[in-house]
Motif scaffolding. Structure first.
Motif, PDB file in Angstrom:
ATOM      1  N   ASP A   1       0.896  -1.342   0.158  1.00  0.00           N
ATOM      2  CA  ASP A   1      -0.139  -0.107   0.023  1.00  0.00           C
ATOM      3  C   ASP A   1       0.963   1.351  -0.002  1.00  0.00           C
ATOM      4  O   ASP A   1       1.861   1.232   0.617  1.00  0.00           O
ATOM      5  N   PRO A   2       0.452   2.367  -0.696  1.00  0.00           N
ATOM      6  CA  PRO A   2       0.948   3.679  -0.863  1.00  0.00           C
ATOM      7  C   PRO A   2       0.925   4.260   0.566  1.00  0.00           C
ATOM      8  O   PRO A   2      -0.052   4.082   1.237  1.00  0.00           O
TER       9      PRO A   2
ATOM     10  N   THR B   1      -3.027   7.712  -0.081  1.00  0.00           N
ATOM     11  CA  THR B   1      -2.605   8.680  -0.783  1.00  0.00           C
ATOM     12  C   THR B   1      -3.349  10.004  -0.994  1.00  0.00           C
ATOM     13  O   THR B   1      -4.060   9.950   0.081  1.00  0.00           O
ATOM     14  N   TYR B   2      -2.851  10.889  -1.749  1.00  0.00           N
ATOM     15  CA  TYR B   2      -3.816  12.026  -1.536  1.00  0.00           C
ATOM     16  C   TYR B   2      -5.258  11.870  -1.491  1.00  0.00           C
ATOM     17  O   TYR B   2      -5.786  11.074  -2.285  1.00  0.00           O
ATOM     18  N   PRO B   3      -6.023  12.501  -0.708  1.00  0.00           N
ATOM     19  CA  PRO B   3      -7.447  12.420  -0.562  1.00  0.00           C
ATOM     20  C   PRO B   3      -8.030  12.786  -1.979  1.00  0.00           C
ATOM     21  O   PRO B   3      -7.779  13.648  -2.644  1.00  0.00           O
TER      22      PRO B   3
ATOM     23  N   LYS C   1      -6.692   8.632  -7.141  1.00  0.00           N
ATOM     24  CA  LYS C   1      -6.461   7.345  -7.352  1.00  0.00           C
ATOM     25  C   LYS C   1      -5.052   6.814  -6.888  1.00  0.00           C
ATOM     26  O   LYS C   1      -4.115   7.408  -7.503  1.00  0.00           O
ATOM     27  N   VAL C   2      -5.023   5.690  -6.584  1.00  0.00           N
ATOM     28  CA  VAL C   2      -3.839   5.027  -6.183  1.00  0.00           C
ATOM     29  C   VAL C   2      -3.238   4.475  -7.458  1.00  0.00           C
ATOM     30  O   VAL C   2      -3.693   3.908  -8.318  1.00  0.00           O
ATOM     31  N   PRO C   3      -2.033   4.969  -7.662  1.00  0.00           N
ATOM     32  CA  PRO C   3      -1.159   4.634  -8.838  1.00  0.00           C
ATOM     33  C   PRO C   3      -0.935   3.282  -8.944  1.00  0.00           C
ATOM     34  O   PRO C   3      -0.611   2.697  -7.902  1.00  0.00           O
ATOM     35  N   ASN C   4      -1.049   2.358 -10.035  1.00  0.00           N
ATOM     36  CA  ASN C   4      -0.567   1.232 -10.232  1.00  0.00           C
ATOM     37  C   ASN C   4      -0.139   0.834 -11.746  1.00  0.00           C
ATOM     38  O   ASN C   4      -0.184   1.656 -12.526  1.00  0.00           O
TER      39      ASN C   4
END
Length: 113
Positions: free
Chosen positions: A51-52, A65-67, A70-73
């Protein structure tokens, strides 16, 4: 020469599990071609099992991550190329190898990099 980010989200790669080895081989062949052409900077995939976290200037660590972001993947390739057209050509090669469309983004010029 300008640096370009060529990327795709992990969920874009959809193919039968038995094709994984051939897809990986094709993707590594494109990276080998980029290295041989002298345009390779970096390539890799985000480890989606980890997890980031956000790290603030004071060292505070927050899970996620930032509110609203989207979580980068997925996979990322950075190439240093003479033009956007060259970036599109390399993106097409990666798209064939990875069996999914690629997003092309151009880095801003930074004389210190």
């Amino acid at each position: 020469m300008t640096k370009f980010l060529i990327s795709f989200p992990g969920e874009a790669m959809v193919f039968p599990e038995e094709d994984f080895e051939s897809v990986a081989k094709a993707a590594h062949a494109v990276i080998d071609d980029a290295k041989a052409a002298g345009v390779y900077v970096f390539a890799g995939g985000i480890n989606e099992d980890i997890d980031p976290v956000l790290v603030a200037g004071d060292g505070t660590i927050t899970e996620g991550t930032y509110p609203g972001h989207k979580v980068p993947n997925g996979g990322y390739t950075v190439l240093e190329l003479p033009s956007r057209e060259a970036a599109f050509e390399w993106a097409a090669k990666i798209a064939v190898a990875c069996r999914c469309p690629q997003e092309v983004r151009q880095f801003q010029y930074d004389p210190a990099s």
